[in-house]
Scaffold this motif. Sequence first.
Motif, short mmCIF file in Angstrom:
data_model
loop_
_atom_site.label_atom_id
_atom_site.label_comp_id
_atom_site.label_asym_id
_atom_site.label_seq_id
_atom_site.Cartn_x
_atom_site.Cartn_y
_atom_site.Cartn_z
N GLU A 155 4.23 -28.84 11.25
CA GLU A 155 3.15 -28.02 10.69
C GLU A 155 3.65 -26.62 10.34
OE1 GLU A 155 -0.50 -30.13 13.25
OE2 GLU A 155 0.22 -28.12 13.75
N GLU A 156 4.42 -26.02 11.24
CA GLU A 156 4.93 -24.69 10.99
C GLU A 156 6.00 -24.68 9.90
OE1 GLU A 156 3.67 -21.88 12.26
OE2 GLU A 156 2.18 -23.24 13.14
N ARG A 189 3.84 -30.02 15.87
CA ARG A 189 3.63 -28.60 15.62
C ARG A 189 4.78 -28.01 14.81
NH1 ARG A 189 1.43 -25.36 15.14
NH2 ARG A 189 1.25 -23.79 16.78
N LEU A 244 7.14 -21.38 19.37
CA LEU A 244 6.24 -22.30 20.09
C LEU A 244 6.54 -22.38 21.59
CD1 LEU A 244 6.19 -25.27 17.53
CD2 LEU A 244 4.41 -23.54 17.89
#
Length: 222
Positions: free
Chosen positions: A73-74, A70, A28
């Motif tokens: 989520e990953e 994020r 990310l």
Amino acid sequence: MAVKVIIFDFDGTIADTYYTFVEIVNELSTEFGYKPVTPEDLDRLKKLSSREIVKQSEVSLIKIPFLLKRVKEELSKKISFLNPFYGLKSCLLQLQLKGYTLGIVTSNDQENVQEFLFNNDLDNFFEFIYSGTTLFGKHKVINQIIKQYNFSRDEIVYVGDETRDINAAKKSKIKMIAVGWGFNAPEALAKCQPDALINEPHELIEAVEKCNDDFLEILLVD
């Protein structure tokens, strides 16, 4: 009052997520505009407190909640490949058989936690899971649990792997066992003065019993 309730952190304490977390953070880096973490960085960062790591990161405070979202989520995409730390399942079973109530407080998503527990046959050990806490707000969730279940603070031990876990326990005025196999190195944890610091899962039961021994010593002195 003797210890009856053991509250666990999840990432880095129960689930071996450290290197997966680092992998996701690096993936990310372009999206959030910071440099990927190198192996040399990891050695240095593990020795810093959670707040020091945040201060030294290249991510603004405004972006951190979005980055954490994020990451969760990953992580959900990789959760089926993750395992508990070796020897921890046996410890959880022994603690359950001794009559302790076990629970989890985590900043990870509850769905991630539940899937991990189910995949690793750990879902029957825990009476409650509280998730969605802010980065430095675990003490507020712990206080909610104490109020909801009418627990006494003297009967609770919190088990975690980061300096922020130690600080959360102190703010909630409960005992704390720090584990050296997760995100923060033992030397960083020791600086925050937990009630106990252990380096292997098999030491957990003895550490919990020591908390009870300390309570009995206080009773005998009084």
